[in-house]
Design an enzyme around this catalytic site. Structure first.
Site, mmCIF file in Angstrom:
data_model
loop_
_atom_site.group_PDB
_atom_site.id
_atom_site.type_symbol
_atom_site.label_atom_id
_atom_site.label_comp_id
_atom_site.label_asym_id
_atom_site.label_seq_id
_atom_site.Cartn_x
_atom_site.Cartn_y
_atom_site.Cartn_z
ATOM 1 N N LYS A 61 0.805 -1.230 0.000
ATOM 2 C CA LYS A 61 0.000 0.000 0.000
ATOM 3 C C LYS A 61 0.838 1.281 0.000
ATOM 4 C CE LYS A 61 -4.289 -1.754 0.550
ATOM 5 N NZ LYS A 61 -4.367 -2.850 1.509
ATOM 6 N N GLU B 17 -9.926 5.940 3.121
ATOM 7 C CA GLU B 17 -10.710 4.841 3.694
ATOM 8 C C GLU B 17 -9.739 3.705 3.977
ATOM 9 O OE1 GLU B 17 -10.226 5.146 0.502
ATOM 10 O OE2 GLU B 17 -9.597 3.089 0.036
ATOM 11 N N SER C 118 1.773 -9.640 -0.839
ATOM 12 C CA SER C 118 1.304 -8.253 -0.715
ATOM 13 C C SER C 118 1.550 -7.643 0.659
ATOM 14 C CB SER C 118 -0.187 -8.175 -1.068
ATOM 15 O OG SER C 118 -0.950 -9.055 -0.259
HETATM 16 C C1 LIG Z 1 -5.196 -4.008 1.297
HETATM 17 C C2 LIG Z 1 -4.484 -5.275 1.094
HETATM 18 C C3 LIG Z 1 -4.830 -6.155 0.053
HETATM 19 C C4 LIG Z 1 -6.012 -5.945 -0.851
HETATM 20 O O1 LIG Z 1 -5.986 -4.795 -1.618
HETATM 21 P P1 LIG Z 1 -5.664 -4.819 -3.161
HETATM 22 O O2 LIG Z 1 -5.986 -3.445 -3.604
HETATM 23 O O3 LIG Z 1 -6.543 -5.854 -3.791
HETATM 24 O O4 LIG Z 1 -4.232 -5.151 -3.319
HETATM 25 C C5 LIG Z 1 -4.061 -7.288 -0.140
HETATM 26 N N1 LIG Z 1 -3.035 -7.576 0.680
HETATM 27 C C6 LIG Z 1 -2.683 -6.771 1.701
HETATM 28 C C7 LIG Z 1 -1.551 -7.148 2.572
HETATM 29 C C8 LIG Z 1 -3.400 -5.599 1.944
HETATM 30 O O5 LIG Z 1 -3.041 -4.807 2.956
#
Ligand SMILES: *Cc1c(COP(=O)(O)O)cnc(C)c1O
Length: 401
Positions: A93, A115, A382
């Site tokens: 993020k 948000e 992610s």
């Molecule tokens: C917010 C988040 C997601 C989901 O958001 P995307 O916009 O689909 O990437 C996925 N993994 C993590 C660790 C997150 O914090």
């Protein structure tokens, strides 16, 4: 057909998806953002400033790591991990927020709103706002405030104000509604940092572009480390920003399979899930047309996922177009599979993934058998799982009090 990388068109459409379905008051602000972004993205000074922040503040590039024991476990393809969990604040993020805060600065905005679902985007936004000394307000569903208390406290420590939203299911979509409402009211001095490739144009494009650093690094790293592009790239999909960021630089590489993984929650058949691309219909939510979970009357239905970050009834419009065009495939895994995948990866690799990310890992159970030992699958890690330890303990029937 247009090249997929040339989308969206000037009206903000990816095929039939996207656009800006918003009240008149927001139209002007979106147009202004579109124009400023079009100018700045080609401004060498702006690009250099972002690149420097990505290196010195975020800690990029993130490694491409060979997961040996996971590879042995599946005895199929080589499994590689793109380590976004190692970024400052623990997820992908921050790639987007370091970029958007510089847009806010360039536009002279003094007040930042955002948000958040799992709280990761709230933390990433409060972090960059603190660094620039800007007032910051984070909207979060009351249910998420409850299940992500650690991130709520992190946001407060960073000096931002958390607004708990009680309406609807008190989750991410309700937080987005409230943030939009704030933006309409305070449009003059406020910049809205959207946290995924969702919302009205130009947000899906901007958030994708700021996350595309992940895919660009992977192009280089995969050639350096295994002398070819990956055979498949797997990423979880909530709004779809981590997936879009790693997919985008490979859209015109037809030999690279792109696989998105949605949250099947209690199972697709149960209806309690958050998988609009697997079990939804096109509709309009939060200013854009995209696949959406809705009932026969077009009402948005309640979603469920073990992971707050995927608990959203919509998805970014670019993914809807990639699905229809067949360029990407979208599967879904349920909460039980995700929990067992979380434990597997933690024990085998010494890497504790976020529950969102565990969806991408859980997909290996379905797809690993389709690949041979000389092929390479990259999982986009992610984020890290520290924020989810309470949830995992509860699911496992363990009390931490
Ligand atoms: C917010 C988040 C997601 C989901 O958001 P995307 O916009 O689909 O990437 C996925 N993994 C993590 C660790 C997150 O914090």
């Amino acid at each position: 057909m247009d090249n997929l990388t040339d989308l969206p068109n000037s009206d903000g459409f990816f095929g039939e998806y996207g656009g800006k379905f918003v009240p008149e008051t927001l139209m002007h602000a979106l147009k202004e953002l579109d124009e400023i972004y079009a100018r700045l993205k080609n401004d060498p000074k702006f690009v250099e400033e972002i690149d420097q922040d990505l290196v010195q503040f975020v800690g990029r590039p993130s490694p491409l790591y060979f997961a040996k024991r996971l590879t042995d476990h599946y005895s199929g393809p080589q499994i590689w991990l793109k380590r976004e969990d190692l970024n400052h604040t623990g997820a992908h993020k921050i790639n987007n927020t370091v970029g958007q805060i510089l847009l806010a600065k360039a536009m002279g905005k003094k007040r930042i709103i955002a948000e958040t679902g799992a709280g990761q985007h709230g933390v990433a936004t409060a972090t960059v706002a603190a660094r620039l000394g800007l007032e910051c307000h984070i909207y979060m569903g009351a249910a998420d405030v409850e299940r992500q208390s650690l991130n709520v406290y992190r946001i407060k420590l960073l000096g931002a104000k958390v607004h708990a939203v009680d309406s609807g299911t008190a989750t991410l979509k309700d937080a987005l509604n409230e943030a939009m409402r704030d933006w309409v009211t305070n449009i003059e001095d406020t910049y809205y940092i959207i946290g995924s490739v969702t919302g009205p144009h130009p947000y899906p494009m901007i958030v994708r572009d700021f996350n595309a650093i992940v895919g660009r690094e992977l192009r280089k790293q995969s050639i350096e480390q295994f002398m070819q592009y990956p055979d498949a790239i797997v990423a979880c999909v909530g709004g779809g920003s981590n997936a879009m960021g790693i997919f985008y630089p490979f859209l015109e590489e037809p030999n690279v399979a792109l696989i998105g993984v949605e949250a099947a929650g209690s199972g697709l058949a149960s209806g309690k899930h958050a998988a609009p691309l697997n079990d939804g219909e096109p509709g309009i939510l939060h200013g854009a047309k995209s696949y959406l979970m809705q009932d026969k009357n077009g009402q948005v239905v309640d979603t469920h996922s073990i992971s707050a970050g995927l608990d959203y009834p919509g998805v970014g419009p670019e993914h809807s177009n990639l699905k229809d065009s067949g360029r990407a495939n979208y599967i879904a895994v349920d909460d039980v599979e995700v929990l067992s995948s979380f434990h597997l990866v933690t024990k085998l690799e010494g890497i504790m993934p976020a529950l969102e990310t565990a969806h991408a890992f859980a997909a290996l159970e379905h797809i690993a058998k389709n690949y041979k030992s000389n092929q390479h699958i990259v999982i986009n890690v992610s984020g890290r799982g520290d924020k989810d330890i309470n949830t995992v303990a509860t699911m496992d029937g363990i009390s931490l009090d």
